[in-house]
Design a protein around this motif. Sequence first.
Motif, PDB file in Angstrom:
ATOM      1  N   PHE A  57       0.556 -64.179  36.577  1.00  0.00           N
ATOM      2  CA  PHE A  57       0.285 -62.727  36.467  1.00  0.00           C
ATOM      3  C   PHE A  57       0.296 -62.068  37.823  1.00  0.00           C
ATOM      4  CE2 PHE A  57      -1.639 -63.053  32.078  1.00  0.00           C
ATOM      5  CZ  PHE A  57      -0.801 -62.110  31.512  1.00  0.00           C
ATOM      6  N   SER A  91       1.121 -89.971  36.783  1.00  0.00           N
ATOM      7  CA  SER A  91       1.275 -91.435  36.780  1.00  0.00           C
ATOM      8  C   SER A  91       2.050 -91.974  37.965  1.00  0.00           C
ATOM      9  CB  SER A  91       1.998 -91.894  35.513  1.00  0.00           C
ATOM     10  OG  SER A  91       1.306 -91.459  34.392  1.00  0.00           O
ATOM     11  N   PHE A 137      -2.047 -86.984  22.778  1.00  0.00           N
ATOM     12  CA  PHE A 137      -1.091 -86.977  23.888  1.00  0.00           C
ATOM     13  C   PHE A 137      -1.095 -88.300  24.654  1.00  0.00           C
ATOM     14  CE2 PHE A 137      -0.818 -82.397  23.274  1.00  0.00           C
ATOM     15  CZ  PHE A 137       0.520 -82.179  23.528  1.00  0.00           C
ATOM     16  N   TYR A 138      -2.297 -88.891  24.784  1.00  0.00           N
ATOM     17  CA  TYR A 138      -2.371 -90.172  25.479  1.00  0.00           C
ATOM     18  C   TYR A 138      -1.603 -91.237  24.707  1.00  0.00           C
ATOM     19  CZ  TYR A 138      -6.094 -88.222  28.422  1.00  0.00           C
ATOM     20  OH  TYR A 138      -6.812 -87.460  29.290  1.00  0.00           O
ATOM     21  N   VAL A 159      -6.965 -83.844  20.625  1.00  0.00           N
ATOM     22  CA  VAL A 159      -5.700 -83.424  21.245  1.00  0.00           C
ATOM     23  C   VAL A 159      -5.332 -84.361  22.390  1.00  0.00           C
ATOM     24  CG1 VAL A 159      -4.583 -81.566  22.568  1.00  0.00           C
ATOM     25  CG2 VAL A 159      -5.995 -81.016  20.596  1.00  0.00           C
ATOM     26  N   LYS A 160      -6.337 -84.638  23.257  1.00  0.00           N
ATOM     27  CA  LYS A 160      -6.089 -85.510  24.401  1.00  0.00           C
ATOM     28  C   LYS A 160      -5.678 -86.901  23.932  1.00  0.00           C
ATOM     29  CE  LYS A 160      -8.652 -83.428  28.177  1.00  0.00           C
ATOM     30  NZ  LYS A 160      -9.567 -83.602  29.274  1.00  0.00           N
ATOM     31  N   VAL A 220     -12.626 -74.881  21.872  1.00  0.00           N
ATOM     32  CA  VAL A 220     -11.902 -76.167  21.909  1.00  0.00           C
ATOM     33  C   VAL A 220     -12.713 -77.219  22.648  1.00  0.00           C
ATOM     34  CG1 VAL A 220      -9.897 -77.292  22.981  1.00  0.00           C
ATOM     35  CG2 VAL A 220      -9.582 -75.247  21.628  1.00  0.00           C
ATOM     36  N   ASN A 221     -13.310 -76.821  23.766  1.00  0.00           N
ATOM     37  CA  ASN A 221     -14.040 -77.810  24.570  1.00  0.00           C
ATOM     38  C   ASN A 221     -15.387 -78.182  23.981  1.00  0.00           C
ATOM     39  OD1 ASN A 221     -12.426 -78.457  27.040  1.00  0.00           O
ATOM     40  ND2 ASN A 221     -12.361 -76.232  27.102  1.00  0.00           N
ATOM     41  N   LEU A 245      -2.011 -69.325  34.781  1.00  0.00           N
ATOM     42  CA  LEU A 245      -1.807 -68.021  34.142  1.00  0.00           C
ATOM     43  C   LEU A 245      -2.129 -66.892  35.124  1.00  0.00           C
ATOM     44  CD1 LEU A 245      -1.126 -66.771  31.344  1.00  0.00           C
ATOM     45  CD2 LEU A 245      -3.575 -66.675  30.910  1.00  0.00           C
ATOM     46  N   LEU A 250      -5.870 -71.401  33.036  1.00  0.00           N
ATOM     47  CA  LEU A 250      -6.347 -70.146  33.634  1.00  0.00           C
ATOM     48  C   LEU A 250      -5.822 -69.972  35.057  1.00  0.00           C
ATOM     49  CD1 LEU A 250     -10.035 -69.961  32.343  1.00  0.00           C
ATOM     50  CD2 LEU A 250      -8.141 -68.467  31.706  1.00  0.00           C
ATOM     51  N   GLN A 271       3.879 -93.440  30.619  1.00  0.00           N
ATOM     52  CA  GLN A 271       2.893 -93.472  31.704  1.00  0.00           C
ATOM     53  C   GLN A 271       2.833 -94.849  32.373  1.00  0.00           C
ATOM     54  OE1 GLN A 271      -0.632 -91.756  29.770  1.00  0.00           O
ATOM     55  NE2 GLN A 271      -0.859 -90.521  31.626  1.00  0.00           N
ATOM     56  N   ILE A 319      -4.616 -81.711  29.816  1.00  0.00           N
ATOM     57  CA  ILE A 319      -4.633 -82.888  28.928  1.00  0.00           C
ATOM     58  C   ILE A 319      -4.772 -84.167  29.747  1.00  0.00           C
ATOM     59  CG2 ILE A 319      -3.143 -84.285  27.388  1.00  0.00           C
ATOM     60  CD1 ILE A 319      -4.261 -81.927  25.895  1.00  0.00           C
ATOM     61  N   PHE A 320      -3.995 -84.223  30.829  1.00  0.00           N
ATOM     62  CA  PHE A 320      -3.979 -85.465  31.617  1.00  0.00           C
ATOM     63  C   PHE A 320      -4.926 -85.416  32.823  1.00  0.00           C
ATOM     64  CE2 PHE A 320       0.048 -85.493  29.347  1.00  0.00           C
ATOM     65  CZ  PHE A 320      -0.013 -86.736  28.745  1.00  0.00           C
ATOM     66  N   SER A 376     -10.778 -81.051  21.361  1.00  0.00           N
ATOM     67  CA  SER A 376     -10.138 -81.372  22.651  1.00  0.00           C
ATOM     68  C   SER A 376      -9.914 -82.878  22.776  1.00  0.00           C
ATOM     69  CB  SER A 376     -10.983 -80.854  23.808  1.00  0.00           C
ATOM     70  OG  SER A 376     -12.148 -81.609  23.951  1.00  0.00           O
ATOM     71  N   ILE A 402      -6.920 -62.595  27.989  1.00  0.00           N
ATOM     72  CA  ILE A 402      -7.749 -63.503  28.813  1.00  0.00           C
ATOM     73  C   ILE A 402      -9.068 -63.817  28.110  1.00  0.00           C
ATOM     74  CG2 ILE A 402      -9.025 -63.679  31.010  1.00  0.00           C
ATOM     75  CD1 ILE A 402      -6.620 -62.164  32.296  1.00  0.00           C
ATOM     76  N   ILE A 427       0.962 -90.888  22.608  1.00  0.00           N
ATOM     77  CA  ILE A 427       2.430 -90.791  22.661  1.00  0.00           C
ATOM     78  C   ILE A 427       2.974 -90.956  24.092  1.00  0.00           C
ATOM     79  CG2 ILE A 427       2.704 -89.418  20.537  1.00  0.00           C
ATOM     80  CD1 ILE A 427       3.136 -86.964  22.470  1.00  0.00           C
ATOM     81  N   SER A 428       2.085 -90.746  25.068  1.00  0.00           N
ATOM     82  CA  SER A 428       2.585 -90.807  26.456  1.00  0.00           C
ATOM     83  C   SER A 428       2.385 -92.159  27.122  1.00  0.00           C
ATOM     84  CB  SER A 428       1.866 -89.770  27.317  1.00  0.00           C
ATOM     85  OG  SER A 428       1.841 -88.541  26.677  1.00  0.00           O
ATOM     86  N   ILE A 467      -3.873 -57.384  28.617  1.00  0.00           N
ATOM     87  CA  ILE A 467      -4.063 -58.603  29.451  1.00  0.00           C
ATOM     88  C   ILE A 467      -5.514 -59.057  29.402  1.00  0.00           C
ATOM     89  CG2 ILE A 467      -4.023 -59.448  31.852  1.00  0.00           C
ATOM     90  CD1 ILE A 467      -1.597 -57.469  32.234  1.00  0.00           C
ATOM     91  N   LEU A 498       3.619 -85.980  33.390  1.00  0.00           N
ATOM     92  CA  LEU A 498       3.473 -87.438  33.390  1.00  0.00           C
ATOM     93  C   LEU A 498       3.883 -88.014  34.756  1.00  0.00           C
ATOM     94  CD1 LEU A 498       4.876 -88.508  29.898  1.00  0.00           C
ATOM     95  CD2 LEU A 498       2.506 -88.374  30.610  1.00  0.00           C
ATOM     96  N   ILE A 538     -10.236 -78.402  28.942  1.00  0.00           N
ATOM     97  CA  ILE A 538      -8.983 -77.723  28.583  1.00  0.00           C
ATOM     98  C   ILE A 538      -9.138 -76.232  28.885  1.00  0.00           C
ATOM     99  CG2 ILE A 538      -7.474 -77.081  26.636  1.00  0.00           C
ATOM    100  CD1 ILE A 538      -7.969 -79.854  25.493  1.00  0.00           C
ATOM    101  N   GLY A 539      -8.225 -75.733  29.689  1.00  0.00           N
ATOM    102  CA  GLY A 539      -8.305 -74.333  30.074  1.00  0.00           C
ATOM    103  C   GLY A 539      -8.392 -74.127  31.562  1.00  0.00           C
ATOM    104  N   TYR A 563       6.319 -81.414  30.302  1.00  0.00           N
ATOM    105  CA  TYR A 563       5.552 -82.574  29.813  1.00  0.00           C
ATOM    106  C   TYR A 563       5.902 -83.808  30.660  1.00  0.00           C
ATOM    107  CZ  TYR A 563       4.446 -86.486  26.694  1.00  0.00           C
ATOM    108  OH  TYR A 563       3.976 -87.668  26.184  1.00  0.00           O
ATOM    109  N   LEU A 597      -8.427 -66.101  25.264  1.00  0.00           N
ATOM    110  CA  LEU A 597      -8.156 -67.465  25.763  1.00  0.00           C
ATOM    111  C   LEU A 597      -9.444 -68.175  26.154  1.00  0.00           C
ATOM    112  CD1 LEU A 597      -4.922 -67.100  27.944  1.00  0.00           C
ATOM    113  CD2 LEU A 597      -5.242 -68.607  25.987  1.00  0.00           C
ATOM    114  N   ILE A 598     -10.310 -67.444  26.876  1.00  0.00           N
ATOM    115  CA  ILE A 598     -11.576 -68.058  27.314  1.00  0.00           C
ATOM    116  C   ILE A 598     -12.399 -68.495  26.108  1.00  0.00           C
ATOM    117  CG2 ILE A 598     -13.787 -67.573  28.492  1.00  0.00           C
ATOM    118  CD1 ILE A 598     -12.110 -65.850  30.484  1.00  0.00           C
ATOM    119  N   PHE A 619     -10.850 -71.527  24.644  1.00  0.00           N
ATOM    120  CA  PHE A 619     -11.140 -72.725  25.454  1.00  0.00           C
ATOM    121  C   PHE A 619     -12.560 -73.215  25.231  1.00  0.00           C
ATOM    122  CE2 PHE A 619      -7.903 -71.003  28.722  1.00  0.00           C
ATOM    123  CZ  PHE A 619      -6.861 -71.560  27.994  1.00  0.00           C
TER     124      PHE A 619
END
Lengths: 108, 270
Positions: free
Chosen positions: A90, A20, B42-43, B38-39, B29-30, A86, A83, B50, A72-73, B35, B19, B45-46, B15, A16, A78-79, A12, B22-23, B26
Amino acid sequence: MKKILILIPFFYILTLFQTSFLIHFNVFLKGGFWGYALNPILIAVILITVLEKPEKNSGIFLGVCGGFFLDIFSENFIGFHILILLGLSFFIKFILRKYVRTPIIRPA
Amino acid sequence: MRYNKTMKLSPRVKIGLIIVLLIVLFIIVNLTSFSKEVKNFFYLISSPIQKTLWRAGDNLSDFFEAISEIEKLKKENEKLLLKNQALTAENARLKELKKENEVLREALEIGLEKEFKLLLAEVTGKDISQDALLINKGSKDGILKDFPVITRQKALIGRCGEVYENFSKVILISSKESSFDAKISDSDIQGLVKGKGNLKIFLDLVPKEKEINEGAIIVTTALGGIFPEGLLVGEIKKVFKSDIQPWQEAEIKPAFDIKELETLFVITNF
């Protein structure tokens, strides 16, 4: 598991730092690989995956974590980085398990 | 046993399944606002970290950029200095031309060129103790010994003494070597103008019975043929009369100021 829990906050902070701090250094953008800035997350994931024991999967989990923070940043969905990292983890694991044999020195 | 075999999935399938999952995750989420939430979290707290990192990176990159551009700036500075020098030289040349132009214009206005054939010269050296000047025109420009030298206001300076190829020495009228005939303007009082050195000029050999007023203007006469007629010599400063001597003497204040002499005219033909 403990190692992963320690490395998640580290990733994390590293994200940053990358998004940044390192973003200011144009030298990496101009002369960087395919025009990308220096990516310490990518380097960390590669190093962890390569250096850990082939049967461990920390590199793969950390690849997901690092990718998640990068997503995120970044402006990507997202993903995107998850991917990529990952897949990379792999791939490295696959190569190491299939084609690389590391000599193990056992104590006498 | 048979059931267990069918349930145990091969690693490749595992696997692949991960995958795919996950796709799908995603995409979900998107496509939802999750999303963004979530973003945003994080923004939030960061942002303090930053900001600090951003400022540090900005300062450090500025520092390195300045170092990397020193060479470039040095070259640019040298280039600009050269350009500046060239422009300064050009500016000085243009100023000189402007001054020369003004002098010529003034000379034209008072009609000097109609009376005499003139040659513009610049003063390159002054020797006040010797009552002499050095001008930048010489024999190459057609100057000969004894050519009269005047100012643009038609005030007599002196005559050419030694003439070199590119320079000439002008003997001022205040030099001890200088003497010529002159008269008081608008009168018939004539006399001999003599240099006494140290920028002092006297009008001598004026009969005692003639009345000389202080402030009277002295001009040259054609007598002697050294100077053309009507050149301004100066004005009477002080008159000296003596009962013993048959002549009276008067000190003349020169019409020129030695300190301000920069451009002169040499009369080459009169």
